[in-house]
Write a protein that holds these residues in place. Structure first.
Motif, PDB file in Angstrom:
ATOM      1  N   SER A   7       0.833  -1.189   0.000  1.00  0.00           N
ATOM      2  CA  SER A   7       0.000   0.000   0.000  1.00  0.00           C
ATOM      3  C   SER A   7       0.868   1.239   0.000  1.00  0.00           C
ATOM      4  O   SER A   7       1.966   1.246   0.563  1.00  0.00           O
ATOM      5  CB  SER A   7      -0.923   0.020   1.223  1.00  0.00           C
ATOM      6  OG  SER A   7      -1.821  -1.068   1.204  1.00  0.00           O
ATOM      7  N   THR A  61      -4.497   6.892  -2.480  1.00  0.00           N
ATOM      8  CA  THR A  61      -3.742   5.689  -2.182  1.00  0.00           C
ATOM      9  C   THR A  61      -3.677   4.789  -3.406  1.00  0.00           C
ATOM     10  O   THR A  61      -4.540   4.841  -4.279  1.00  0.00           O
ATOM     11  CB  THR A  61      -4.358   4.892  -1.025  1.00  0.00           C
ATOM     12  OG1 THR A  61      -5.697   4.509  -1.356  1.00  0.00           O
ATOM     13  CG2 THR A  61      -4.371   5.716   0.249  1.00  0.00           C
ATOM     14  N   ASP A  68      -2.568   0.576  -4.261  1.00  0.00           N
ATOM     15  CA  ASP A  68      -2.198  -0.726  -3.729  1.00  0.00           C
ATOM     16  C   ASP A  68      -1.660  -1.614  -4.838  1.00  0.00           C
ATOM     17  O   ASP A  68      -1.984  -1.437  -6.011  1.00  0.00           O
ATOM     18  CB  ASP A  68      -3.394  -1.412  -3.081  1.00  0.00           C
ATOM     19  CG  ASP A  68      -3.855  -0.755  -1.801  1.00  0.00           C
ATOM     20  OD1 ASP A  68      -4.899  -1.182  -1.261  1.00  0.00           O
ATOM     21  OD2 ASP A  68      -3.190   0.182  -1.324  1.00  0.00           O
TER      22      ASP A  68
END
Length: 121
Positions: A21, A77, A79
């Motif tokens: 992440s 974000t 991932d």
């Protein structure tokens, strides 16, 4: 300015899975693209996967079908889900982002500190 922080690296056995992440924080207008790169000892840093703000993705041939990149634009974000890991996947993985400045006048590249992934029995 912008800071990228990676997490999720560690030791995993061949065939196992791991999820990395990366979270972006700071002052910026937008992030155009985010990606993951990796660098093994003695080798050049290489692109693993990247994703645009619109969701378009591309992968290195060596990880296609095994890795999946995803992004949450609202949370800034990205991932990287890594499945069927192989010893040759062992490397330091770096998050990267192409960031538009708060003023909207320019883009710049930002790198995280890296997280180590070790695939070994």
């Amino acid at each position: 300015q912008v800071q990228l922080v990676e997490s999720g690296g560690g030791l995993v056995q061949p065939g196992g899975s791991l999820r990395l992440s990366c979270a972006a924080s700071g002052s910026f207008f937008s992030i155009n693209a985010m990606g993951w790169y990796r660098q093994a000892p003695g080798k050049q840093r290489e692109l693993v996967a990247r994703i645009t703000s619109g969701g378009s993705t591309n992968y290195a041939d060596s990880v296609k079908g095994r890795f999946t990149i995803s992004r949450d634009n609202a949370k800034n974000t990205v991932d990287l889900q890594m499945n069927s890991l192989k010893p040759e996947d062992t490397a330091v993985y770096y998050c990267n982002a192409a960031v538009e400045s708060s003023s909207g006048s320019y883009y710049f590249e930002v790198w995280g500190q890296g997280t180590l992934v070790t695939v070994s029995s």
